[in-house]
Write a protein that holds these residues in place. Structure first.
Motif, PDB file in Angstrom:
ATOM      1  N   ALA A  19       0.831  -1.207   0.000  1.00  0.00           N
ATOM      2  CA  ALA A  19       0.000   0.000   0.000  1.00  0.00           C
ATOM      3  C   ALA A  19       0.862   1.252   0.000  1.00  0.00           C
ATOM      4  O   ALA A  19       0.572   2.233  -0.696  1.00  0.00           O
ATOM      5  CB  ALA A  19      -0.925  -0.010   1.216  1.00  0.00           C
ATOM      6  N   ARG A  20       1.931   1.219   0.789  1.00  0.00           N
ATOM      7  CA  ARG A  20       2.822   2.379   0.865  1.00  0.00           C
ATOM      8  C   ARG A  20       3.497   2.644  -0.478  1.00  0.00           C
ATOM      9  O   ARG A  20       3.573   3.794  -0.936  1.00  0.00           O
ATOM     10  CB  ARG A  20       3.886   2.118   1.941  1.00  0.00           C
ATOM     11  N   VAL A  21       3.985   1.593  -1.138  1.00  0.00           N
ATOM     12  CA  VAL A  21       4.694   1.759  -2.413  1.00  0.00           C
ATOM     13  C   VAL A  21       3.743   2.274  -3.485  1.00  0.00           C
ATOM     14  O   VAL A  21       4.084   3.179  -4.253  1.00  0.00           O
ATOM     15  CB  VAL A  21       5.339   0.429  -2.852  1.00  0.00           C
ATOM     16  N   ILE A  22       2.542   1.704  -3.562  1.00  0.00           N
ATOM     17  CA  ILE A  22       1.593   2.148  -4.579  1.00  0.00           C
ATOM     18  C   ILE A  22       1.201   3.603  -4.362  1.00  0.00           C
ATOM     19  O   ILE A  22       1.050   4.366  -5.315  1.00  0.00           O
ATOM     20  CB  ILE A  22       0.342   1.243  -4.569  1.00  0.00           C
ATOM     21  N   SER A  23       1.067   4.004  -3.112  1.00  0.00           N
ATOM     22  CA  SER A  23       0.629   5.370  -2.823  1.00  0.00           C
ATOM     23  C   SER A  23       1.745   6.397  -2.971  1.00  0.00           C
ATOM     24  O   SER A  23       1.542   7.462  -3.535  1.00  0.00           O
ATOM     25  CB  SER A  23       0.058   5.430  -1.400  1.00  0.00           C
ATOM     26  N   VAL A  66      10.601   4.046   0.936  1.00  0.00           N
ATOM     27  CA  VAL A  66      10.052   2.933   1.699  1.00  0.00           C
ATOM     28  C   VAL A  66      11.136   2.116   2.398  1.00  0.00           C
ATOM     29  O   VAL A  66      10.836   1.262   3.228  1.00  0.00           O
ATOM     30  CB  VAL A  66       9.216   2.015   0.768  1.00  0.00           C
ATOM     31  N   PHE A  67      12.405   2.393   2.108  1.00  0.00           N
ATOM     32  CA  PHE A  67      13.474   1.544   2.630  1.00  0.00           C
ATOM     33  C   PHE A  67      13.646   1.623   4.152  1.00  0.00           C
ATOM     34  O   PHE A  67      13.991   0.616   4.770  1.00  0.00           O
ATOM     35  CB  PHE A  67      14.784   1.840   1.892  1.00  0.00           C
ATOM     36  N   PRO A  68      13.411   2.762   4.809  1.00  0.00           N
ATOM     37  CA  PRO A  68      13.427   2.733   6.283  1.00  0.00           C
ATOM     38  C   PRO A  68      12.376   1.788   6.849  1.00  0.00           C
ATOM     39  O   PRO A  68      12.613   1.108   7.846  1.00  0.00           O
ATOM     40  CB  PRO A  68      13.140   4.195   6.662  1.00  0.00           C
ATOM     41  N   PRO A  80       3.569  13.133  -3.238  1.00  0.00           N
ATOM     42  CA  PRO A  80       4.034  13.804  -2.029  1.00  0.00           C
ATOM     43  C   PRO A  80       4.649  12.814  -1.050  1.00  0.00           C
ATOM     44  O   PRO A  80       4.136  11.723  -0.852  1.00  0.00           O
ATOM     45  CB  PRO A  80       2.735  14.411  -1.453  1.00  0.00           C
ATOM     46  N   ARG A  81       5.764  13.212  -0.416  1.00  0.00           N
ATOM     47  CA  ARG A  81       6.431  12.360   0.559  1.00  0.00           C
ATOM     48  C   ARG A  81       6.585  13.162   1.840  1.00  0.00           C
ATOM     49  O   ARG A  81       7.543  13.898   2.007  1.00  0.00           O
ATOM     50  CB  ARG A  81       7.801  11.914   0.035  1.00  0.00           C
ATOM     51  N   GLU A  82       5.625  13.002   2.726  1.00  0.00           N
ATOM     52  CA  GLU A  82       5.593  13.832   3.914  1.00  0.00           C
ATOM     53  C   GLU A  82       6.145  13.123   5.147  1.00  0.00           C
ATOM     54  O   GLU A  82       6.441  13.754   6.146  1.00  0.00           O
ATOM     55  CB  GLU A  82       4.148  14.274   4.187  1.00  0.00           C
ATOM     56  N   ASP A  83       6.251  11.793   5.096  1.00  0.00           N
ATOM     57  CA  ASP A  83       6.669  11.044   6.267  1.00  0.00           C
ATOM     58  C   ASP A  83       8.193  10.961   6.317  1.00  0.00           C
ATOM     59  O   ASP A  83       8.847  10.610   5.344  1.00  0.00           O
ATOM     60  CB  ASP A  83       6.068   9.642   6.251  1.00  0.00           C
ATOM     61  N   SER A  84       8.742  11.251   7.482  1.00  0.00           N
ATOM     62  CA  SER A  84      10.188  11.217   7.646  1.00  0.00           C
ATOM     63  C   SER A  84      10.675   9.776   7.712  1.00  0.00           C
ATOM     64  O   SER A  84       9.910   8.868   8.046  1.00  0.00           O
ATOM     65  CB  SER A  84      10.575  11.947   8.931  1.00  0.00           C
ATOM     66  N   PRO A  85      11.966   9.537   7.393  1.00  0.00           N
ATOM     67  CA  PRO A  85      12.519   8.178   7.519  1.00  0.00           C
ATOM     68  C   PRO A  85      12.340   7.605   8.915  1.00  0.00           C
ATOM     69  O   PRO A  85      12.087   6.410   9.072  1.00  0.00           O
ATOM     70  CB  PRO A  85      13.999   8.390   7.174  1.00  0.00           C
ATOM     71  N   ALA A  86      12.470   8.459   9.947  1.00  0.00           N
ATOM     72  CA  ALA A  86      12.324   7.982  11.324  1.00  0.00           C
ATOM     73  C   ALA A  86      10.912   7.465  11.566  1.00  0.00           C
ATOM     74  O   ALA A  86      10.717   6.420  12.212  1.00  0.00           O
ATOM     75  CB  ALA A  86      12.660   9.096  12.306  1.00  0.00           C
ATOM     76  N   LYS A  87       9.903   8.184  11.062  1.00  0.00           N
ATOM     77  CA  LYS A  87       8.523   7.739  11.245  1.00  0.00           C
ATOM     78  C   LYS A  87       8.268   6.431  10.516  1.00  0.00           C
ATOM     79  O   LYS A  87       7.589   5.538  11.026  1.00  0.00           O
ATOM     80  CB  LYS A  87       7.559   8.816  10.740  1.00  0.00           C
ATOM     81  N   LEU A  88       8.798   6.307   9.302  1.00  0.00           N
ATOM     82  CA  LEU A  88       8.609   5.081   8.545  1.00  0.00           C
ATOM     83  C   LEU A  88       9.327   3.915   9.209  1.00  0.00           C
ATOM     84  O   LEU A  88       8.828   2.789   9.235  1.00  0.00           O
ATOM     85  CB  LEU A  88       9.117   5.269   7.116  1.00  0.00           C
ATOM     86  N   PHE A  89      10.532   4.178   9.758  1.00  0.00           N
ATOM     87  CA  PHE A  89      11.271   3.131  10.460  1.00  0.00           C
ATOM     88  C   PHE A  89      10.467   2.656  11.673  1.00  0.00           C
ATOM     89  O   PHE A  89      10.329   1.453  11.912  1.00  0.00           O
ATOM     90  CB  PHE A  89      12.637   3.660  10.901  1.00  0.00           C
ATOM     91  N   PHE A  90       9.922   3.607  12.428  1.00  0.00           N
ATOM     92  CA  PHE A  90       9.122   3.259  13.599  1.00  0.00           C
ATOM     93  C   PHE A  90       7.889   2.446  13.193  1.00  0.00           C
ATOM     94  O   PHE A  90       7.530   1.476  13.859  1.00  0.00           O
ATOM     95  CB  PHE A  90       8.683   4.526  14.334  1.00  0.00           C
ATOM     96  N   ALA A  91       7.249   2.839  12.096  1.00  0.00           N
ATOM     97  CA  ALA A  91       6.063   2.115  11.639  1.00  0.00           C
ATOM     98  C   ALA A  91       6.420   0.682  11.276  1.00  0.00           C
ATOM     99  O   ALA A  91       5.704  -0.256  11.646  1.00  0.00           O
ATOM    100  CB  ALA A  91       5.455   2.830  10.436  1.00  0.00           C
ATOM    101  N   ALA A  93      14.713 -10.880  -0.517  1.00  0.00           N
ATOM    102  CA  ALA A  93      14.208 -11.340  -1.812  1.00  0.00           C
ATOM    103  C   ALA A  93      12.695 -11.199  -1.900  1.00  0.00           C
ATOM    104  O   ALA A  93      12.155 -10.695  -2.899  1.00  0.00           O
ATOM    105  CB  ALA A  93      14.619 -12.796  -2.038  1.00  0.00           C
ATOM    106  N   ILE A  94      11.996 -11.622  -0.846  1.00  0.00           N
ATOM    107  CA  ILE A  94      10.530 -11.563  -0.850  1.00  0.00           C
ATOM    108  C   ILE A  94      10.041 -10.123  -0.868  1.00  0.00           C
ATOM    109  O   ILE A  94       9.205  -9.736  -1.700  1.00  0.00           O
ATOM    110  CB  ILE A  94       9.955 -12.292   0.373  1.00  0.00           C
ATOM    111  N   ASP A  95      10.553  -9.310   0.037  1.00  0.00           N
ATOM    112  CA  ASP A  95      10.045  -7.940   0.170  1.00  0.00           C
ATOM    113  C   ASP A  95      10.370  -7.088  -1.046  1.00  0.00           C
ATOM    114  O   ASP A  95       9.542  -6.273  -1.485  1.00  0.00           O
ATOM    115  CB  ASP A  95      10.595  -7.296   1.445  1.00  0.00           C
TER     116      ASP A  95
END
Length: 204
Positions: free
Chosen positions: A29-33, A39-41, A103-114, A160-162
């Motif tokens: 969902a994240r990649v499509i949006s 998305v790497f964090p 738009p990319r509003e989420d910081s790497p730290a937030k994505l890592f935490f998620a 490989a999977i992800d």
């Protein structure tokens, strides 16, 4: 460790991790949006989270995991809340971005935490390492070297999977050119993300 044991572990992990679940749903969902570049964090946190569960199992810390069960429950619900928040942002995201740009509003730290919250709070992943893994491998005989080998095997399988899911989602996103298509993609992604949150919340 014996090569046979590593292959059995890799096969079991491939089936468990490759089957669509809350983590994969959130990732796709994240990649499509928003695209794959940010998305790497999220991915890194997912891999580290699985490494933590593997380490808990190998070093016999299942009792510790049970002792601090409340902490993992808190992480689970924080993760659910954040996934729901991301779903809301996707649903309301603007569709007037330039082609190929979102738009990319989420910081790497937030994505890592998620990513960490999704992985540590996912009972499916916890049960694989703390309940299923001991039936596949004699964890009592695993040395530090064996743990390194298991961790490396886990990393290869998960990467490989992800990345395959990321590639598939990226290709799907390239087909979305019009504002209408982008809006539909945002809504579908939001629904998928919300579904991932609900799936994690429903599991005990």
């Amino acid at each position: 460790m014996h090569l046979t044991s590593l292959l059995i572990f890799a096969a079991a992990l491939f089936v468990a991790a490759g089957s669509p679940g809350p983590s994969i749903a959130a990732l796709v969902a994240r990649v499509i949006s928003k695209g794959f570049r940010d998305v790497f964090p999220f991915l890194l946190a997912m891999w580290i989270g699985e490494g933590i569960w593997l380490s808990l199992a190998v070093f016999g810390l299942a009792v510790v995991a049970q002792t601090f069960h409340f902490a993992f429950v808190v992480v689970k619900w924080v993760g659910v809340a954040y996934l729901a928040y991301l779903a809301w942002k996707m649903w309301t995201a603007p569709v007037d971005a330039k082609e190929g740009e979102m738009p990319r509003e989420d910081s790497p730290a937030k994505l890592f935490f998620a990513g960490m919250a999704v992985t540590l709070g996912n009972p499916k992943i916890m049960m694989f390492y703390l309940a299923l893994l001991p039936t596949i491998i004699d964890l009592a005989s695993v040395s530090i070297v064996g743990w390194v080998e298991l961790t490396a095997t886990m990393a290869v399988v998960l990467v490989a999977i992800d990345l395959a899911w990321v590639l598939a989602a990226s290709q799907a996103r390239k087909l979305l050119k019009s504002k209408r298509a982008m809006k539909i993609a945002n809504r579908v992604s939001a629904t998928t993300m919300a579904g991932a949150a609900a799936a994690i919340a429903a599991r005990s």
